[in-house]
Write a protein that holds these residues in place. Structure first.
Motif, PDB file in Angstrom:
ATOM      1  N   ARG A 201       0.843  -1.203   0.000  1.00 59.29           N
ATOM      2  CA  ARG A 201       0.000   0.000   0.000  1.00 59.29           C
ATOM      3  C   ARG A 201       0.875   1.249   0.000  1.00 59.29           C
ATOM      4  NH1 ARG A 201      -3.372   3.106  -1.890  1.00 59.29           N
ATOM      5  NH2 ARG A 201      -4.549   4.438  -0.479  1.00 59.29           N
ATOM      6  N   GLN A 202       1.959   1.227   0.759  1.00 60.47           N
ATOM      7  CA  GLN A 202       2.893   2.350   0.756  1.00 60.47           C
ATOM      8  C   GLN A 202       3.426   2.590  -0.653  1.00 60.47           C
ATOM      9  OE1 GLN A 202       5.918   2.180   3.935  1.00 60.47           O
ATOM     10  NE2 GLN A 202       4.607   0.647   4.905  1.00 60.47           N
ATOM     11  N   LEU A 203       3.840   1.536  -1.304  1.00 64.49           N
ATOM     12  CA  LEU A 203       4.365   1.638  -2.675  1.00 64.49           C
ATOM     13  C   LEU A 203       3.309   2.209  -3.614  1.00 64.49           C
ATOM     14  CD1 LEU A 203       6.495   1.119  -4.865  1.00 64.49           C
ATOM     15  CD2 LEU A 203       5.622  -1.242  -4.983  1.00 64.49           C
ATOM     16  N   GLU A 204       2.086   1.723  -3.503  1.00 64.48           N
ATOM     17  CA  GLU A 204       0.986   2.192  -4.353  1.00 64.48           C
ATOM     18  C   GLU A 204       0.781   3.709  -4.193  1.00 64.48           C
ATOM     19  OE1 GLU A 204      -3.839   1.536  -4.317  1.00 64.48           O
ATOM     20  OE2 GLU A 204      -2.574  -0.124  -3.677  1.00 64.48           O
ATOM     21  N   ILE A 205       0.828   4.192  -2.971  1.00 69.89           N
ATOM     22  CA  ILE A 205       0.649   5.621  -2.708  1.00 69.89           C
ATOM     23  C   ILE A 205       1.827   6.417  -3.259  1.00 69.89           C
ATOM     24  CG2 ILE A 205       0.559   7.383  -0.893  1.00 69.89           C
ATOM     25  CD1 ILE A 205      -0.938   5.236   0.833  1.00 69.89           C
ATOM     26  N   VAL A 206       3.041   5.985  -2.930  1.00 73.89           N
ATOM     27  CA  VAL A 206       4.256   6.709  -3.313  1.00 73.89           C
ATOM     28  C   VAL A 206       4.411   6.787  -4.825  1.00 73.89           C
ATOM     29  CG1 VAL A 206       6.789   6.547  -3.296  1.00 73.89           C
ATOM     30  CG2 VAL A 206       5.511   6.265  -1.163  1.00 73.89           C
ATOM     31  N   ARG A 207       4.105   5.693  -5.493  1.00 75.41           N
ATOM     32  CA  ARG A 207       4.378   5.570  -6.934  1.00 75.41           C
ATOM     33  C   ARG A 207       3.773   6.704  -7.766  1.00 75.41           C
ATOM     34  NH1 ARG A 207       4.676  -0.207  -9.662  1.00 75.41           N
ATOM     35  NH2 ARG A 207       6.166  -0.276  -7.999  1.00 75.41           N
ATOM     36  N   THR A 208       2.576   7.167  -7.414  1.00 76.98           N
ATOM     37  CA  THR A 208       1.878   8.131  -8.280  1.00 76.98           C
ATOM     38  C   THR A 208       1.722   9.525  -7.686  1.00 76.98           C
ATOM     39  OG1 THR A 208      -0.251   7.387  -7.425  1.00 76.98           O
ATOM     40  CG2 THR A 208       0.566   6.301  -9.422  1.00 76.98           C
ATOM     41  N   ALA A 209       2.072   9.710  -6.420  1.00 74.28           N
ATOM     42  CA  ALA A 209       1.830  10.992  -5.758  1.00 74.28           C
ATOM     43  C   ALA A 209       2.871  12.043  -6.150  1.00 74.28           C
ATOM     44  CB  ALA A 209       1.819  10.805  -4.248  1.00 74.28           C
ATOM     45  N   SER A 210       2.418  13.286  -6.126  1.00 68.04           N
ATOM     46  CA  SER A 210       3.299  14.420  -6.395  1.00 68.04           C
ATOM     47  C   SER A 210       2.712  15.652  -5.713  1.00 68.04           C
ATOM     48  CB  SER A 210       3.420  14.654  -7.900  1.00 68.04           C
ATOM     49  OG  SER A 210       4.412  15.608  -8.166  1.00 68.04           O
ATOM     50  N   GLY A 211       3.603  16.518  -5.229  1.00 67.69           N
ATOM     51  CA  GLY A 211       3.150  17.727  -4.549  1.00 67.69           C
ATOM     52  C   GLY A 211       4.050  18.905  -4.856  1.00 67.69           C
ATOM     53  N   GLN A 212       3.969  19.946  -4.043  1.00 69.12           N
ATOM     54  CA  GLN A 212       4.719  21.177  -4.280  1.00 69.12           C
ATOM     55  C   GLN A 212       6.233  20.965  -4.313  1.00 69.12           C
ATOM     56  OE1 GLN A 212       3.582  24.153  -1.407  1.00 69.12           O
ATOM     57  NE2 GLN A 212       1.493  24.256  -2.147  1.00 69.12           N
ATOM     58  N   SER A 213       6.731  19.990  -3.580  1.00 73.25           N
ATOM     59  CA  SER A 213       8.178  19.733  -3.545  1.00 73.25           C
ATOM     60  C   SER A 213       8.621  18.689  -4.557  1.00 73.25           C
ATOM     61  CB  SER A 213       8.609  19.315  -2.139  1.00 73.25           C
ATOM     62  OG  SER A 213       8.400  20.376  -1.234  1.00 73.25           O
ATOM     63  N   GLY A 214       7.665  18.177  -5.349  1.00 77.21           N
ATOM     64  CA  GLY A 214       8.024  17.229  -6.400  1.00 77.21           C
ATOM     65  C   GLY A 214       7.370  15.872  -6.238  1.00 77.21           C
ATOM     66  N   PRO A 215       7.756  14.940  -7.117  1.00 74.72           N
ATOM     67  CA  PRO A 215       7.184  13.591  -7.086  1.00 74.72           C
ATOM     68  C   PRO A 215       7.569  12.826  -5.823  1.00 74.72           C
ATOM     69  CG  PRO A 215       8.235  14.030  -9.204  1.00 74.72           C
ATOM     70  CD  PRO A 215       8.634  15.141  -8.271  1.00 74.72           C
ATOM     71  N   ASN A 216       6.628  12.075  -5.296  1.00 74.07           N
ATOM     72  CA  ASN A 216       6.857  11.281  -4.095  1.00 74.07           C
ATOM     73  C   ASN A 216       7.979  10.254  -4.286  1.00 74.07           C
ATOM     74  OD1 ASN A 216       4.393   9.884  -1.733  1.00 74.07           O
ATOM     75  ND2 ASN A 216       6.523  10.395  -1.443  1.00 74.07           N
ATOM     76  N   PRO A 217       8.063   9.580  -5.454  1.00 72.90           N
ATOM     77  CA  PRO A 217       9.171   8.640  -5.627  1.00 72.90           C
ATOM     78  C   PRO A 217      10.548   9.294  -5.463  1.00 72.90           C
ATOM     79  CG  PRO A 217       7.519   8.227  -7.289  1.00 72.90           C
ATOM     80  CD  PRO A 217       7.128   9.511  -6.593  1.00 72.90           C
ATOM     81  N   ASP A 218      10.709  10.534  -5.900  1.00 75.33           N
ATOM     82  CA  ASP A 218      11.998  11.223  -5.754  1.00 75.33           C
ATOM     83  C   ASP A 218      12.389  11.333  -4.291  1.00 75.33           C
ATOM     84  OD1 ASP A 218      11.858  11.498  -8.495  1.00 75.33           O
ATOM     85  OD2 ASP A 218      11.675  13.697  -8.472  1.00 75.33           O
TER      86      ASP A 218
END
Length: 183
Positions: A129-146
């Motif tokens: 579930r953590q991977l699923e969330i991280v994989r596609t999320a992005s915000g003001q500081s950039g993509p979650n995977p980064d």
């Protein structure tokens, strides 16, 4: 006024964003690093949250401490509050940090721990579930995977292997097969 020590365990380790006189690896007891905070600003949005690290109860955490000159103390605290307290999911705390640089020093350091009563506290989620969330999320500081990859890389540089974080980083890099049976 004394110098300020700041303890970082996530992005503060690799992007502190404030001037410092000294940096060293350090361990705190009673808290551990966990992907347990839904990010509504920096690595996600409220509609599509990301997932970032928090200091949660129990265990210990090896991170990095930064010594900030006394004259930069207030400006650094103001900066950290603006960065870490955007949605008030973290509680500002002072912790004892044992420097892991061979000096046997112990310092009081400012840090931010997760507020378990906050709506953004995700708690212990299965790694899939953590991977699923991280994989596609992005915000003001950039993509979650980064964020996850940079933190995992920095931990490796410190000689720290976080099983969960490194599994997610390896899955993001395509090095492990991520499916429901591997959780």
């Amino acid at each position: 006024m004394n110098d300020l020590w700041v303890f970082g365990y996530g992005s503060l380790m690799w992007r502190p964003g404030f001037p410092f006189l000294e940096a060293a690896p350090a361990r705190i007891k009673g808290r551990h690093r966990r992907l347990c905070v839904y990010s509504w600003v920096h690595r996600g949005t409220e509609a599509e949250p990301g997932l970032v690290l928090g200091l949660d109860r129990g265990g210990s955490c090896l991170g990095r401490v930064f010594r900030v000159a006394a004259e930069e103390r207030e400006a650094t605290i103001d900066y950290l509050r603006a960065r870490e307290q955007v949605t008030m999911v973290y509680l500002e705390r002072t912790v004892r940090a044992a420097l892991a640089d061979g000096s046997d020093r112990e310092v009081s350091a400012l840090t931010y721990v997760v507020d378990r009563s906050h709506a953004q506290y995700a708690g212990p989620l299965p790694r899939e579930r953590q991977l699923e969330i991280v994989r596609t999320a992005s915000g003001q500081s950039g993509p979650n995977p980064d964020y996850v990859l940079a933190t995992a890389d920095h931990l490796e540089e410190l000689g720290v292997h976080d099983d969960n974080l490194h599994w997610i980083a390896d899955a993001l890099r395509g090095r492990v097969k991520a499916d429901a049976t591997s959780a």
